[in-house]
Write an enzyme that holds these catalytic residues in place. Sequence first.
Site, PDB file in Angstrom:
ATOM      1  N   LEU A  64       0.836  -1.201   0.000  1.00 41.69           N
ATOM      2  CA  LEU A  64       0.000   0.000   0.000  1.00 41.69           C
ATOM      3  C   LEU A  64       0.876   1.259   0.000  1.00 41.69           C
ATOM      4  O   LEU A  64       2.068   1.179   0.273  1.00 41.69           O
ATOM      5  CB  LEU A  64      -0.904  -0.013   1.232  1.00 41.69           C
ATOM      6  CG  LEU A  64      -1.822  -1.236   1.357  1.00 41.69           C
ATOM      7  CD1 LEU A  64      -2.670  -1.131   2.626  1.00 41.69           C
ATOM      8  CD2 LEU A  64      -2.717  -1.371   0.133  1.00 41.69           C
ATOM      9  N   THR A  95       6.273   0.841   1.908  1.00 40.57           N
ATOM     10  CA  THR A  95       7.299   1.636   2.600  1.00 40.57           C
ATOM     11  C   THR A  95       6.578   2.554   3.582  1.00 40.57           C
ATOM     12  O   THR A  95       5.837   3.448   3.160  1.00 40.57           O
ATOM     13  CB  THR A  95       8.105   2.498   1.599  1.00 40.57           C
ATOM     14  OG1 THR A  95       8.689   1.638   0.636  1.00 40.57           O
ATOM     15  CG2 THR A  95       9.191   3.274   2.321  1.00 40.57           C
ATOM     16  N   LYS A 170      15.073   0.762   4.544  1.00 37.50           N
ATOM     17  CA  LYS A 170      14.410   1.318   3.355  1.00 37.50           C
ATOM     18  C   LYS A 170      14.396   2.857   3.397  1.00 37.50           C
ATOM     19  O   LYS A 170      14.628   3.517   2.384  1.00 37.50           O
ATOM     20  CB  LYS A 170      12.980   0.761   3.280  1.00 37.50           C
ATOM     21  CG  LYS A 170      12.140   1.304   2.150  1.00 37.50           C
ATOM     22  CD  LYS A 170      12.642   0.911   0.786  1.00 37.50           C
ATOM     23  CE  LYS A 170      11.789   1.530  -0.311  1.00 37.50           C
ATOM     24  NZ  LYS A 170      12.402   1.419  -1.629  1.00 37.50           N
TER      25      LYS A 170
HETATM   26  P1  NAD Z   1       0.605   2.703  -6.178  1.00 30.72           P
HETATM   27  O1  NAD Z   1      -0.046   3.961  -5.733  1.00 30.72           O
HETATM   28  O2  NAD Z   1       0.838   2.465  -7.640  1.00 30.72           O
HETATM   29  O3  NAD Z   1      -0.203   1.428  -5.620  1.00 30.72           O
HETATM   30  C1  NAD Z   1      -0.814   1.368  -4.378  1.00 30.72           C
HETATM   31  C2  NAD Z   1      -2.125   0.605  -4.581  1.00 30.72           C
HETATM   32  O4  NAD Z   1      -2.735   0.406  -3.296  1.00 30.72           O
HETATM   33  C3  NAD Z   1      -3.136   1.378  -5.437  1.00 30.72           C
HETATM   34  O5  NAD Z   1      -3.532   0.569  -6.529  1.00 30.72           O
HETATM   35  C4  NAD Z   1      -4.298   1.660  -4.476  1.00 30.72           C
HETATM   36  O6  NAD Z   1      -5.555   1.636  -5.096  1.00 30.72           O
HETATM   37  C5  NAD Z   1      -4.144   0.536  -3.494  1.00 30.72           C
HETATM   38  N1  NAD Z   1      -4.757   0.758  -2.179  1.00 30.72           N
HETATM   39  C6  NAD Z   1      -4.640   1.827  -1.360  1.00 30.72           C
HETATM   40  N2  NAD Z   1      -5.318   1.607  -0.218  1.00 30.72           N
HETATM   41  C7  NAD Z   1      -5.855   0.365  -0.309  1.00 30.72           C
HETATM   42  C8  NAD Z   1      -6.655  -0.439   0.536  1.00 30.72           C
HETATM   43  N3  NAD Z   1      -7.047  -0.002   1.740  1.00 30.72           N
HETATM   44  N4  NAD Z   1      -7.028  -1.659   0.127  1.00 30.72           N
HETATM   45  C9  NAD Z   1      -6.651  -2.119  -1.096  1.00 30.72           C
HETATM   46  N5  NAD Z   1      -5.883  -1.407  -1.948  1.00 30.72           N
HETATM   47  C10 NAD Z   1      -5.497  -0.182  -1.559  1.00 30.72           C
HETATM   48  O7  NAD Z   1       1.987   2.626  -5.378  1.00 30.72           O
HETATM   49  P2  NAD Z   1       3.250   1.702  -5.714  1.00 30.72           P
HETATM   50  O8  NAD Z   1       4.173   2.454  -6.607  1.00 30.72           O
HETATM   51  O9  NAD Z   1       2.784   0.339  -6.069  1.00 30.72           O
HETATM   52  O10 NAD Z   1       3.934   1.685  -4.258  1.00 30.72           O
HETATM   53  C11 NAD Z   1       3.440   0.882  -3.202  1.00 30.72           C
HETATM   54  C12 NAD Z   1       4.433   0.983  -2.042  1.00 30.72           C
HETATM   55  O11 NAD Z   1       5.719   0.502  -2.493  1.00 30.72           O
HETATM   56  C13 NAD Z   1       4.661   2.401  -1.528  1.00 30.72           C
HETATM   57  O12 NAD Z   1       4.811   2.373  -0.139  1.00 30.72           O
HETATM   58  C14 NAD Z   1       5.957   2.822  -2.222  1.00 30.72           C
HETATM   59  O13 NAD Z   1       6.643   3.807  -1.473  1.00 30.72           O
HETATM   60  C15 NAD Z   1       6.692   1.504  -2.278  1.00 30.72           C
HETATM   61  N6  NAD Z   1       7.680   1.346  -3.368  1.00 30.72           N
HETATM   62  C16 NAD Z   1       7.398   1.785  -4.637  1.00 30.72           C
HETATM   63  C17 NAD Z   1       8.343   1.620  -5.637  1.00 30.72           C
HETATM   64  C18 NAD Z   1       8.087   2.063  -7.060  1.00 30.72           C
HETATM   65  O14 NAD Z   1       9.047   2.115  -7.848  1.00 30.72           O
HETATM   66  N7  NAD Z   1       6.850   2.373  -7.436  1.00 30.72           N
HETATM   67  C19 NAD Z   1       9.566   1.002  -5.352  1.00 30.72           C
HETATM   68  C20 NAD Z   1       9.808   0.542  -4.063  1.00 30.72           C
HETATM   69  C21 NAD Z   1       8.853   0.725  -3.080  1.00 30.72           C
END
Ligand code: NAD
Length: 291
Positions: A64, A95, A170
């Site tokens: 999330l 994260t 992280k």
């Molecule tokens: P994102 O916004 O693309 O995806 C998050 C998803 O969670 C969304 O699809 C949203 O609809 C869903 N969501 C939110 N609340 C929810 C709930 N209560 N129930 C079900 N679904 C819910 O974000 P992301 O890029 O996938 O990143 C996710 C995590 O990973 C973050 O904490 C980010 O910091 C970390 N991260 C991201 C990357 C990257 O390159 N994108 C790399 C490493 C870590």
Amino acid sequence: MNIGFIGLGNMGLPMAINLLKAGYQVTGFDLVQSQLDAFAKEGGKTVANANDAAKNVDVLISMLPASRHVEGLYLGDSGLLANTYPQTILVDCSTISPKVAQAVASAAQAKGFEMVDAPVSGGTAGAQAGTLTFMVGGQQSAVERIRPLLEKMGKNIFHAGANGAGQTVKVCNNMLLGIQMLGTCEALRLGIANGMDPKILSDIMSKSSGRNWALELYNPCPGVMDNVPSSKDYAGGFGVDLMLKDMGLATENAEALEASVPLGKLAQQLYEAHSKAGYGQLDFSSVFNLK
Ligand code: NAD
């Protein structure tokens, strides 16, 4: 092994798809219908709420955006801890703040669950390729039980220490990444202002002492590399607002511990200005365009 997967966004969707490809039964849930549709298209089972995704699964993974989403998912009367069997191992890959990770894990342990924080590094390309680095905080026994599963999504699985330690690593890593991206953008801009071809400049610096991940694998200047967000109008990837969140986690953590992070604070201000200018949803390498 049955797996529940909550949060099928830029990272969660390809991670969950890799588990499907490895032969696991995966039940997915996201708040956004298009993400559910994309998962179903790959053969995943989808459900209408988080508690259904956590029903009768051996491992529940969450991916999330931020601390408040993780607290909302697990805690409270309608949260997973109140509605899931404690046999399920809980793995939060989001994260979030190390403090929140510790608090949620303590609440889980009080109800008899094993829980680990397992944030990742490697970006969306790493999530798709199954080459992520996992930084895991929690008890050794839980880490070893989920290791084979994490190996289907990642290449490097590190046990960082007790609950919260994965998030601490992280947060340090992403503060460094955020600073390095800004430095890389500045160096490229300076070279371009001097009439340099950004590709030649990048190739040379990548073999010199300025080399770093942002320059070599995630170049922020459009046209230097294929298959990175800068060559796709900064779509997808790792959002500016998510980087801003991580900078906030780092500076809050530093303030609480009186650790000195002047560059982290400055980087936070720069990402904030970029977000406020309307670019919060673009990939963080779009900070290349910050004036
Ligand atoms: P994102 O916004 O693309 O995806 C998050 C998803 O969670 C969304 O699809 C949203 O609809 C869903 N969501 C939110 N609340 C929810 C709930 N209560 N129930 C079900 N679904 C819910 O974000 P992301 O890029 O996938 O990143 C996710 C995590 O990973 C973050 O904490 C980010 O910091 C970390 N991260 C991201 C990357 C990257 O390159 N994108 C790399 C490493 C870590």
